[in-house]
Write an enzyme that holds these catalytic residues in place. Structure first.
Site, short mmCIF file in Angstrom:
data_model
loop_
_atom_site.label_atom_id
_atom_site.label_comp_id
_atom_site.label_asym_id
_atom_site.label_seq_id
_atom_site.Cartn_x
_atom_site.Cartn_y
_atom_site.Cartn_z
N ILE A 1 0.89 -1.27 0.13
CA ILE A 1 -0.16 -0.08 0.07
C ILE A 1 0.92 1.23 0.03
O ILE A 1 0.48 2.25 -0.82
CB ILE A 1 -1.01 0.02 1.33
CG1 ILE A 1 -2.00 -0.97 1.20
CG2 ILE A 1 -1.67 1.28 1.32
CD1 ILE A 1 -2.95 -1.36 2.35
N ASP B 1 11.41 2.42 6.45
CA ASP B 1 10.86 1.02 6.50
C ASP B 1 11.96 0.35 6.89
O ASP B 1 13.06 0.20 5.75
CB ASP B 1 10.25 0.63 5.03
CG ASP B 1 9.60 -0.72 5.23
OD1 ASP B 1 10.12 -1.72 5.83
OD2 ASP B 1 8.59 -0.96 4.47
N CYS C 1 -4.43 5.64 7.81
CA CYS C 1 -5.48 4.43 7.10
C CYS C 1 -5.04 3.13 7.45
O CYS C 1 -5.39 2.22 6.67
CB CYS C 1 -5.58 4.94 5.71
SG CYS C 1 -6.46 6.53 5.45
N ASP D 1 -8.37 7.25 9.84
CA ASP D 1 -9.40 6.38 9.29
C ASP D 1 -9.79 5.17 10.30
O ASP D 1 -10.71 4.26 10.06
CB ASP D 1 -9.14 5.87 7.89
CG ASP D 1 -10.53 4.82 7.25
OD1 ASP D 1 -11.45 5.38 7.22
OD2 ASP D 1 -9.83 3.81 6.71
N GLU E 1 -12.59 0.81 18.30
CA GLU E 1 -13.55 0.87 17.26
C GLU E 1 -14.76 -0.41 17.37
O GLU E 1 -14.52 -1.30 17.87
CB GLU E 1 -12.83 0.46 15.85
CG GLU E 1 -11.82 1.46 15.32
CD GLU E 1 -11.16 1.15 14.00
OE1 GLU E 1 -11.86 0.23 13.23
OE2 GLU E 1 -10.46 1.85 13.39
N HIS F 1 -13.22 3.91 9.30
CA HIS F 1 -12.69 2.71 8.91
C HIS F 1 -13.04 2.50 7.35
O HIS F 1 -13.34 1.38 7.02
CB HIS F 1 -12.58 1.57 9.76
CG HIS F 1 -11.42 0.71 9.54
ND1 HIS F 1 -11.02 0.08 10.84
CD2 HIS F 1 -10.71 0.09 8.65
CE1 HIS F 1 -9.99 -0.71 10.29
NE2 HIS F 1 -9.51 -0.67 9.07
N LEU F 2 -12.78 3.24 6.33
CA LEU F 2 -13.44 3.19 5.02
C LEU F 2 -12.18 2.84 4.01
O LEU F 2 -12.50 2.92 2.69
CB LEU F 2 -13.76 4.62 4.64
CG LEU F 2 -15.20 5.17 5.36
CD1 LEU F 2 -15.62 6.52 4.65
CD2 LEU F 2 -16.24 3.94 5.42
N GLY F 3 -11.00 2.43 4.40
CA GLY F 3 -9.82 2.42 3.68
C GLY F 3 -10.33 1.21 2.48
O GLY F 3 -9.77 1.48 1.44
N ALA F 4 -11.03 0.45 2.76
CA ALA F 4 -11.31 -0.67 2.00
C ALA F 4 -12.78 -0.63 1.18
O ALA F 4 -13.14 -1.71 0.78
CB ALA F 4 -11.03 -1.94 2.59
#
Length: 525
Positions: A151, A170, A229, A255, A260, A278-281
């Site tokens: 991602i 990273d 996100c 997000d 939750e 939590h709309l990422g997907a």
């Protein structure tokens, strides 16, 4: 004919694929745990999203269950250890919603840059406050990317298209992969000090929890805007609110939240804060993709025995599995050990085998090493997807077979190259079954690696063992096993202790200040 239950709302194409592959399927959603327990015993497979909780109780009632398929990435709603104990394969679809999540992060970045939610609310209230909403351009701004995996790399690509400069942190991102992505690799402190926008794309692990802590948020550039996100818990929410209130942080968009569904949160109502549930997907395309993928994977396993994206099972044929199983356990343990001990970014991973191990298929052994190593940084890595994740990050993974005969009937060695130099661990099988450490960073030491352990590097001197034993005893920690090794008399020594409970940070801190101690840390296997 295998039988599958789809217990959460899923795109109809999933059921179509099951039936086309010769799998009987029932779509029964919205069941309570008790209702699910009453019917789960008749199914070979369970296809879920996030609503169904696959608990120990559900698994106990699932007398015929062979596979659980999660249409999505997160498997927080599945008791994976319990599933493994029952012999139930747990699969997910880690790449079906990558683009959707990346696009949502970009959308939230625009929302922060131009204050879109506030401007919309103001305009629809009839205020027309044109001079109130002075945004900023994204062009030529620096985006700090925490996590450059699947991602994160998509976000980087979109950001570069917006003419942004991208700096990424990273541990598994190599300089070569950074060049390929057109981004700059940096350490976390450098990223925090330079980024105008920061977006998070890393799983929630012990290493990443509160990666944007109060201390790290204080290191950010004044006026920074932050987007998450990925997972709740990556940001200290109280510290984030304090930064927004003080004006040090110009805006934040979340997000995901620690708790939750987030129906109440201290951040709600804070100026310059944007939130989504939590709309990422949550796009039509992503929902179709993950439904298709989970159905294909589960059907392939139930009909043909194929394993894809399993979180608790390697890709193995029925003939190879019995022989390779103990070697993979050894390999994963060694990978986990070096992953916990070798600090800093990794560039090269070398897996060497000799003796009996040299005659085996190395791919599962390599996958097991990578799974153990990378599980320190990711909660979804497994023997199937670990090699892919390593390639994605540009890691140089080397496999070496030795025909020579050594001191042991079989031996597996794992060496990683870091900025601090090479670090190597080696192990063998005791009785051709039990994994056993035999060498740690060049020091001969035999140890069983299991459960909770304390790792100490110290100067070899009289009285040290007594001091460490007293310190643990005063803390009420019981020692299970005690393993020692040293380079030479009076030189550097290593100590591995197994204990009956997790080693607390407070105890590690006490051990570190003991005379002669060079380093100490808690390990878990």
């Amino acid at each position: 004919m295998p039988k599958v239950l789809i217990s959460d709302k899923m795109d109809p194409k999933a059921a179509q694929i099951f039936r086309a592959r010769g799998v009987e399927v029932d779509e029964i959603t919205g069941k309570t745990p008790e209702e699910l327990k009453a019917i789960i015993g008749q199914y070979d497979g369970l296809a879920i999203r996030s609503a169904t909780k696959v608990t120990q109780e559900i698994l106990d009632a699932a007398t015929n269950l062979k596979v659980v398929g999660r249409a999505g990435i997160g498997v927080d709603n599945v008791d994976i250890p319990a599933a493994s104990a029952k012999g139930v394969v747990v699969m997910n679809t880690p790449f079906g919603n990558s683009i959707t999540t990346a696009e949502h992060a970009i959308a939230l970045m625009f929302a922060l840059a131009r204050q879109l939610p506030e401007a919309d609310a103001s305009t629809q209230a009839g205020k027309w406050e044109k001079n109130r909403f002075m945004g900023v351009e994204l062009t030529n701004k620096t985006l700090g990317l925490v996590g450059a995996g699947n991602i994160g790399s998509i976000v980087a690509d979109r950001a570069r298209g917006l003419k942004m400069k991208v700096v990424a942190y990273d541990p598994f991102l190599t300089p070569e992969r950074a060049i390929e992505l057109g981004i700059e690799k940096a350490d976390l402190d450098t990223l925090l000090s330079r980024a105008d926008f920061i977006t998070l794309h890393t799983p929630l692990t012990d290493q990443t929890r509160n990666i944007l802590s109060a201390e790290n948020l204080a290191k950010t550039k004044k006026g920074v805007r932050i987007i998450n996100c990925a997972r709740g818990g990556l940001i200290d929410e109280a510290a984030l609110k304090a930064g927004l209130d003080s004006g040090h942080i110009a805006g934040a968009a979340l997000d995901v939240f620690v708790t939750e569904p987030a129906k109440e949160n201290g951040l709600f109502g804070t100026p310059n804060f944007v939130s989504t549930p939590h709309l990422g997907a949550s796009t039509t395309e992503a929902q179709v993709n993950v439904a298709i993928q989970v159905a294909e994977q589960m059907a392939d396993y139930l009909v043909n025995g194929g394993v894809t994206n399993a979180l608790n099972m390697p890709s193995l044929s029925a003939e190879e599995a019995p022989k390779l199983k103990p070697y993979m356990a050894l390999a994963e343990t060694l990978g986990s050990l070096i992953g916990q001990l070798a600090h800093g970014p990794l560039s090269t991973i070398s897996i060497e085998v000799e003796g009996a191990a040299a005659d085996l298929n190395m791919k599962p052994i390599t996958g097991a090493v990578l799974a153990g190593l990378m599980r320190v940084y990711s909660d979804t890595v497994n023997m199937v997807n670990a090699p892919f994740l390593a390639r994605e990050r540009g890691l140089d993974v080397r496999e070496v077979r030795h025909d020579r005969e050594g001191d042991y009937h079989t031996l597996v060695r794992v060496t990683v190259k870091t900025e601090a130099g090479e670090r190597s661990v080696a192990g063998t099988l005791f009785g051709n079954a039990a994994p056993r450490l035999i060498e740690l960073f060049g020091i001969k030491v035999e140890a069983d690696l299991e459960g909770h352990m304390l790792y100490v590097v110290n100067e070899d001197a009289p009285g040290f063992i007594g001091r460490i034993g007293t310190t643990l005893g005063e803390a009420g920690v019981n020692i299970g096993t005690f393993h020692l090794g040293r380079r030479s008399a009076g030189g550097e020594a290593v100590l591995l202790l197994s204990v009956d409970e997790p080693v607390s940070p407070e105890l590690v801190a006490k051990v570190r200040v003991l005379p002669g101690v060079k380093t100490a840390m808690a390990l878990s296997f």
